[in-house]
Design a protein around this motif. Structure first.
Motif, PDB file in Angstrom:
ATOM      1  N   PRO A   1      10.347  -8.751   2.946  1.00 15.86           N
ATOM      2  CA  PRO A   1      10.549  -9.624   1.782  1.00 15.86           C
ATOM      3  C   PRO A   1       9.244 -10.043   1.129  1.00 15.86           C
ATOM      4  CG  PRO A   1      11.935 -10.324   3.608  1.00 15.86           C
ATOM      5  CD  PRO A   1      10.988  -9.294   4.151  1.00 15.86           C
ATOM      6  N   ASN A   2       8.216 -10.265   1.925  1.00 14.84           N
ATOM      7  CA  ASN A   2       6.931 -10.668   1.349  1.00 14.84           C
ATOM      8  C   ASN A   2       6.350  -9.543   0.486  1.00 14.84           C
ATOM      9  OD1 ASN A   2       6.988 -13.190   2.631  1.00 14.84           O
ATOM     10  ND2 ASN A   2       6.077 -12.349   4.505  1.00 14.84           N
ATOM     11  N   TRP A   3       6.490  -8.311   0.967  1.00  9.28           N
ATOM     12  CA  TRP A   3       6.016  -7.163   0.185  1.00  9.28           C
ATOM     13  C   TRP A   3       6.797  -7.053  -1.128  1.00  9.28           C
ATOM     14  CZ3 TRP A   3       8.555  -2.873  -1.656  1.00  9.28           C
ATOM     15  CH2 TRP A   3       7.749  -1.842  -2.146  1.00  9.28           C
ATOM     16  N   PHE A   4       8.103  -7.224  -1.025  1.00  5.25           N
ATOM     17  CA  PHE A   4       8.958  -7.118  -2.209  1.00  5.25           C
ATOM     18  C   PHE A   4       8.600  -8.192  -3.238  1.00  5.25           C
ATOM     19  CE2 PHE A   4      12.921  -7.821  -4.584  1.00  5.25           C
ATOM     20  CZ  PHE A   4      13.182  -6.525  -4.997  1.00  5.25           C
ATOM     21  N   GLU A   5       8.411  -9.424  -2.780  1.00  5.11           N
ATOM     22  CA  GLU A   5       8.050 -10.508  -3.700  1.00  5.11           C
ATOM     23  C   GLU A   5       6.668 -10.275  -4.301  1.00  5.11           C
ATOM     24  OE1 GLU A   5       9.795 -13.005  -4.894  1.00  5.11           O
ATOM     25  OE2 GLU A   5      11.536 -12.210  -3.819  1.00  5.11           O
ATOM     26  N   GLY A   6       5.781  -9.681  -3.517  1.00  8.07           N
ATOM     27  CA  GLY A   6       4.444  -9.381  -4.042  1.00  8.07           C
ATOM     28  C   GLY A   6       4.510  -8.360  -5.174  1.00  8.07           C
ATOM     29  N   ILE A   7       5.343  -7.322  -5.009  1.00 11.65           N
ATOM     30  CA  ILE A   7       5.502  -6.317  -6.067  1.00 11.65           C
ATOM     31  C   ILE A   7       6.128  -6.948  -7.314  1.00 11.65           C
ATOM     32  CG2 ILE A   7       6.656  -4.175  -6.703  1.00 11.65           C
ATOM     33  CD1 ILE A   7       4.326  -3.786  -4.831  1.00 11.65           C
ATOM     34  N   LYS A   8       7.085  -7.833  -7.121  1.00  9.29           N
ATOM     35  CA  LYS A   8       7.709  -8.509  -8.265  1.00  9.29           C
ATOM     36  C   LYS A   8       6.680  -9.347  -9.022  1.00  9.29           C
ATOM     37  CE  LYS A   8      11.634 -10.543  -7.943  1.00  9.29           C
ATOM     38  NZ  LYS A   8      12.768 -11.390  -7.468  1.00  9.29           N
ATOM     39  N   MET A   9       5.812 -10.038  -8.291  1.00  6.24           N
ATOM     40  CA  MET A   9       4.808 -10.875  -8.938  1.00  6.24           C
ATOM     41  C   MET A   9       3.811 -10.024  -9.723  1.00  6.24           C
ATOM     42  SD  MET A   9       2.267 -13.714  -7.230  1.00  6.24           S
ATOM     43  CE  MET A   9       1.381 -12.463  -6.298  1.00  6.24           C
ATOM     44  N   VAL A  10       3.383  -8.897  -9.126  1.00  6.42           N
ATOM     45  CA  VAL A  10       2.454  -8.007  -9.820  1.00  6.42           C
ATOM     46  C   VAL A  10       3.093  -7.454 -11.093  1.00  6.42           C
ATOM     47  CG1 VAL A  10       1.240  -5.808  -9.669  1.00  6.42           C
ATOM     48  CG2 VAL A  10       1.165  -7.397  -7.743  1.00  6.42           C
ATOM     49  N   THR A  11       4.369  -7.095 -11.003  1.00 10.87           N
ATOM     50  CA  THR A  11       5.075  -6.559 -12.173  1.00 10.87           C
ATOM     51  C   THR A  11       5.157  -7.597 -13.282  1.00 10.87           C
ATOM     52  OG1 THR A  11       6.396  -5.129 -10.723  1.00 10.87           O
ATOM     53  CG2 THR A  11       7.215  -5.485 -12.953  1.00 10.87           C
TER      54      THR A  11
END
Length: 205
Positions: free
Chosen positions: A122-132
């Motif tokens: 989940p942390n990786w997924f949220e990180g990708i969302k933030m970068v996007t």
């Protein structure tokens, strides 16, 4: 036989002299004709100073020069206006090619989010969302905006149809699905939206 009566002389108004008689009288000159002749000869009317031909020529030249100046001033104003417009366009769309090359990266980031495998960190997924989101905000600050599609009428100036769907639920030409998002840079289409368009069902024979 009666005596022939003499007709009384026709009364003449003192304010209207006999012009015909005066014209035929020696030494009498029509003042209007005299003024016209004087004007042709460059002479001033009676009571005024004579017209200097060189002065008149200088006045004519000055008027012609002023008219040329006015035309040149108008042309220069138009040139400055066009130059400002062209400079503004170059500044506004200076990053057009760079932004066009960045769009596939944005597409891939969104695909990664849409097709993230189950059980992903989940942390990786949220990180990708933030970068996007940061990437989208940066592009938006440069004047990039999305082109609306689904539910809109197909517009060839900003949509590109790559498929059609036979349906009775939508009016013909209505966009029913967005295959790839399109973008506009300020008022200019940077990339058209790839869409699927509604088409009426064929009648069964």
């Amino acid at each position: 036989m009666g005596k022939k009566q003499d007709m009384p002389p026709k009364h003449q108004s003192p304010d209207q002299p006999e012009l015909a008689a005066e014209k035929g009288r020696p030494g009498v000159v029509d003042s209007r004709a005299s003024s016209a002749v004087d004007a042709e000869r460059g002479l001033a009317p009676e009571g005024q100073l004579p017209i200097d031909p060189e002065l008149q020529a200088a006045r004519d030249e000055a008027q012609a020069t002023f008219a040329r100046y006015q035309r040149l001033a108008a042309d220069f104003d138009n040139y400055k206006r066009r130059t400002r417009q062209e400079l503004g366009d170059r500044t506004q769309y200076a990053n057009e090619e760079l932004l066009r090359k960045l769009l596939p990266i944005l597409d891939n980031l969104r695909r990664a989010l849409d097709h993230a495998p189950e059980g992903v960190d989940p942390n990786w997924f949220e990180g990708i969302k933030m970068v996007t989101r940061q990437f989208e905000d940066t592009l938006r600050a440069q004047g990039l905006s999305t082109i609306s599609a689904v539910g809109e009428k197909f517009d060839p100036s900003q949509h590109e149809a790559i498929a059609r769907e036979e349906t009775d639920e939508h009016e013909e030409g209505t966009i029913v699905e967005e295959m790839q998002p399109g973008y506009r840079l300020h008022e200019r289409v940077l990339r058209p939206t790839l869409v699927k368009v509604a088409h009426p069902r064929a009648l069964k024979s």
